[in-house]
Write an enzyme that holds these catalytic residues in place. Structure first.
Site, PDB file in Angstrom:
ATOM      1  N   THR A  46       1.007  -1.193  -0.094  1.00 20.42           N
ATOM      2  CA  THR A  46       0.083  -0.142  -0.008  1.00 20.42           C
ATOM      3  C   THR A  46       0.731   1.252  -0.089  1.00 20.42           C
ATOM      4  O   THR A  46       1.942   1.313   0.745  1.00 20.42           O
ATOM      5  CB  THR A  46      -1.043  -0.056   1.310  1.00 20.42           C
ATOM      6  OG1 THR A  46      -1.513  -1.139   1.170  1.00 20.42           O
ATOM      7  CG2 THR A  46      -1.734   1.316   1.264  1.00 20.42           C
ATOM      8  N   LYS A  82      -1.580  -0.852  -4.058  1.00 19.30           N
ATOM      9  CA  LYS A  82      -2.686  -0.401  -3.773  1.00 19.30           C
ATOM     10  C   LYS A  82      -2.382   1.088  -3.362  1.00 19.30           C
ATOM     11  O   LYS A  82      -1.500   1.525  -2.739  1.00 19.30           O
ATOM     12  CB  LYS A  82      -3.144  -1.053  -2.487  1.00 19.30           C
ATOM     13  CG  LYS A  82      -4.360  -0.554  -1.666  1.00 19.30           C
ATOM     14  CD  LYS A  82      -5.118  -1.459  -1.067  1.00 19.30           C
ATOM     15  CE  LYS A  82      -5.869  -0.701   0.200  1.00 19.30           C
ATOM     16  NZ  LYS A  82      -6.681  -1.764   0.827  1.00 19.30           N
ATOM     17  N   LYS A 137      -4.075   4.520  -1.940  1.00 18.43           N
ATOM     18  CA  LYS A 137      -4.982   5.158  -1.272  1.00 18.43           C
ATOM     19  C   LYS A 137      -5.435   6.531  -1.708  1.00 18.43           C
ATOM     20  O   LYS A 137      -4.381   7.410  -1.962  1.00 18.43           O
ATOM     21  CB  LYS A 137      -4.392   5.482   0.306  1.00 18.43           C
ATOM     22  CG  LYS A 137      -4.215   4.242   1.240  1.00 18.43           C
ATOM     23  CD  LYS A 137      -5.537   3.703   1.616  1.00 18.43           C
ATOM     24  CE  LYS A 137      -5.687   2.437   2.431  1.00 18.43           C
ATOM     25  NZ  LYS A 137      -6.792   1.941   2.801  1.00 18.43           N
ATOM     26  N   GLU A 154     -11.656   0.140  -3.976  1.00 12.36           N
ATOM     27  CA  GLU A 154     -12.348  -0.120  -2.710  1.00 12.36           C
ATOM     28  C   GLU A 154     -13.356   0.912  -2.072  1.00 12.36           C
ATOM     29  O   GLU A 154     -12.678   2.184  -2.165  1.00 12.36           O
ATOM     30  CB  GLU A 154     -11.460  -0.385  -1.808  1.00 12.36           C
ATOM     31  CG  GLU A 154     -10.745  -1.738  -1.861  1.00 12.36           C
ATOM     32  CD  GLU A 154      -9.574  -1.803  -0.917  1.00 12.36           C
ATOM     33  OE1 GLU A 154      -9.875  -1.898   0.486  1.00 12.36           O
ATOM     34  OE2 GLU A 154      -8.683  -2.398  -1.031  1.00 12.36           O
ATOM     35  N   ASP A 161     -15.768  -2.548   1.103  1.00 13.66           N
ATOM     36  CA  ASP A 161     -14.923  -2.848   2.368  1.00 13.66           C
ATOM     37  C   ASP A 161     -15.506  -2.244   3.676  1.00 13.66           C
ATOM     38  O   ASP A 161     -16.033  -3.368   4.319  1.00 13.66           O
ATOM     39  CB  ASP A 161     -13.291  -2.247   2.091  1.00 13.66           C
ATOM     40  CG  ASP A 161     -12.474  -2.449   3.236  1.00 13.66           C
ATOM     41  OD1 ASP A 161     -13.041  -3.093   4.202  1.00 13.66           O
ATOM     42  OD2 ASP A 161     -11.557  -2.024   3.411  1.00 13.66           O
ATOM     43  N   CYS A 174      -6.421  -6.144   5.532  1.00 18.05           N
ATOM     44  CA  CYS A 174      -5.961  -6.104   7.023  1.00 18.05           C
ATOM     45  C   CYS A 174      -6.041  -4.655   7.277  1.00 18.05           C
ATOM     46  O   CYS A 174      -6.374  -3.937   6.679  1.00 18.05           O
ATOM     47  CB  CYS A 174      -4.380  -6.570   6.894  1.00 18.05           C
ATOM     48  SG  CYS A 174      -3.381  -5.697   6.062  1.00 18.05           S
ATOM     49  N   ASP A 196      -4.147  -8.984   0.595  1.00 15.45           N
ATOM     50  CA  ASP A 196      -3.744  -7.410   0.807  1.00 15.45           C
ATOM     51  C   ASP A 196      -3.277  -7.224   2.192  1.00 15.45           C
ATOM     52  O   ASP A 196      -3.893  -6.841   3.162  1.00 15.45           O
ATOM     53  CB  ASP A 196      -5.059  -6.398   0.582  1.00 15.45           C
ATOM     54  CG  ASP A 196      -4.375  -4.966   0.913  1.00 15.45           C
ATOM     55  OD1 ASP A 196      -3.163  -4.462   0.825  1.00 15.45           O
ATOM     56  OD2 ASP A 196      -5.294  -3.863   1.221  1.00 15.45           O
ATOM     57  N   ASP A 211      -0.112  -6.256   4.034  1.00 17.77           N
ATOM     58  CA  ASP A 211       1.024  -5.766   4.282  1.00 17.77           C
ATOM     59  C   ASP A 211       0.996  -5.133   5.502  1.00 17.77           C
ATOM     60  O   ASP A 211       2.139  -4.101   5.588  1.00 17.77           O
ATOM     61  CB  ASP A 211       1.427  -4.934   2.925  1.00 17.77           C
ATOM     62  CG  ASP A 211       0.222  -3.888   2.910  1.00 17.77           C
ATOM     63  OD1 ASP A 211      -0.847  -3.992   3.302  1.00 17.77           O
ATOM     64  OD2 ASP A 211       0.696  -2.779   2.129  1.00 17.77           O
TER      65      ASP A 211
END
Ligand SMILES: [Mg+2]
Length: 375
Positions: free
Chosen positions: A146, A171, A173, A227, A252, A304, A329, A331
């Site tokens: 991420t 990923k 954000k 997401e 999510d 997570c 995902d 990490d």
């Protein structure tokens, strides 16, 4: 490190003690997402002892901005859960889960820690790693890494570093501001080239209209999925985005537990689900969500919060066990300064490999725990 192995242990076990620890894991840098910032992972660790000598371990990772849980509220819940499990047979996970009652919905991180410890014991008694016990055969798979929410240039630099290090799926954000989010994603696509897979996570940051507009403009950037574009409670908005967006929509924050999964599937509000141990509240609930998703034709990701490799390994066993889980995902530990976990999954530039020791297959360095508060 040698993890305890059982052979032919009787199924008649009793829980004799439950240790609770604060489990504080400082982060390298604050982790920003559109709905909040985390500067440390203030987690809670649960160790369940039995009269057989076997013990099970589990981790709670409360993420206040997402579930409203804190380390303090998790400790309060964990103390209540300890009273429920003391003297019980830890293999009666179904009955114990029923007795956890509403704690699962309201304090899912706390129940997740207990449930992980129970599954750890189950695997140790069976002599099998959890993913094998659940019928799985996938020991190795890929995880995303991420890039937290920052300015576009910082994010592009970070993404390029990840790719140089060998990561293949990133990923991103977003959700702070639709126009700037487009710049962020465009900058990262330019920085990493065409071969790297990109997925984005708005963490509820857009309105329905903003989401539809910006996702259409992102179409050429080849994003795997987005997401949670809109507020968790806005199922109609989620569905409207799903129907208008060229990029598949993953629920999510709208999808904590099996009841949410049914609601989303019935409404046709998303293309996929992000299942997390810290939202679902138990491994059993994660599995129930994969069953609902499979019946509804919705592929899943297992994600997570900011767990250590211990909590991540517990979730990773579900990835290893269920083919409807198409993406991982996991990490959360990569932003921690310390990794006090012994054994557990390995994480090599996004390539996860599950341990083959019985149960979860992870423990915490006793020297590290010695510095934590015993509750
Ligand atoms: Mg997310």
């Amino acid at each position: 490190m040698e993890l305890p192995v059982s052979a032919g242990t009787s199924a008649d076990l009793r829980i004799t003690a439950v240790e609770l620890y604060t489990f504080d894991l400082p982060l390298r840098t604050p982790f920003h997402i559109s709905i909040g910032t985390m500067s440390a992972a203030d987690n809670v660790l649960v160790r369940i002892h039995t009269d057989s000598g076997l013990a099970g371990i589990g981790e709670a990772c409360p993420f206040p901005a997402i579930s409203g849980e804190t380390q303090e509220s998790t400790i309060v819940a964990a103390r209540a859960l300890r009273e429920i499990v003391l003297g019980r047979n830890p293999l009666e996970i179904e009955a114990l889960g029923s007795d956890f009652g509403d704690w699962i919905r309201k304090n899912p991180s706390a129940t997740a820690a207990f449930d992980t410890a129970l599954h750890d014991l189950l695997g140790k008694v069976a002599g099998l790693p959890l993913y094998r016990l659940l019928g799985g055969d996938r020991r190795a798979f890929l995880s995303a890494i991420t890039v937290g929410l920052e300015g576009a240039e910082v994010m592009a630099t970070r993404a390029a570093e990840f790719v140089r290090e060998g990561y293949r799926r990133i990923k991103i954000k977003v959700g702070e501001n639709a126009e700037r989010d487009l710049e962020r994603v465009r900058g990262i696509r330019m920085a990493v080239g065409e071969d790297v897979e990109l997925q984005i996570d708005a963490n509820q940051g857009w309105t329905t209209e903003e989401a539809i507009t910006v996702l259409r403009r992102m179409q050429e950037l080849r994003i795997l999925f987005v997401e949670q574009p809109v507020k968790a409670s806005d199922i109609h908005g989620l569905k409207a985005v799903k129907e208008a967006s060229p990029i598949p929509v993953m629920a999510d924050e709208s999808a904590f537990n099996p009841e949410d999964a049914i609601r989303l599937a019935q409404a046709g509000a998303c293309d996929s689900l992000n299942i997390k141990l810290m939202k679902a509240g138990s491994i059993g609930n994660m599995l129930r969500m994969t069953h609902i998703a499979k019946a509804a034709g919705l592929p899943c990701m297992v994600g997570c919060m900011l767990e250590s490799r211990l909590g991540l390994t517990a979730a990773a066993h579900v990835v290893g066990a269920r083919s409807i889980v198409r993406w991982a995902d996991l990490d959360g530990h990569s932003s921690h300064i310390l990794d006090p976990v012994l054994g557990g999954m390995t994480f090599d530039r996004g390539r996860i490999r599950l341990p083959e020791s019985p149960g979860i297959g992870a423990d915490v360095d006793p020297r590290f725990l010695g510095e934590m508060r015993l509750l």
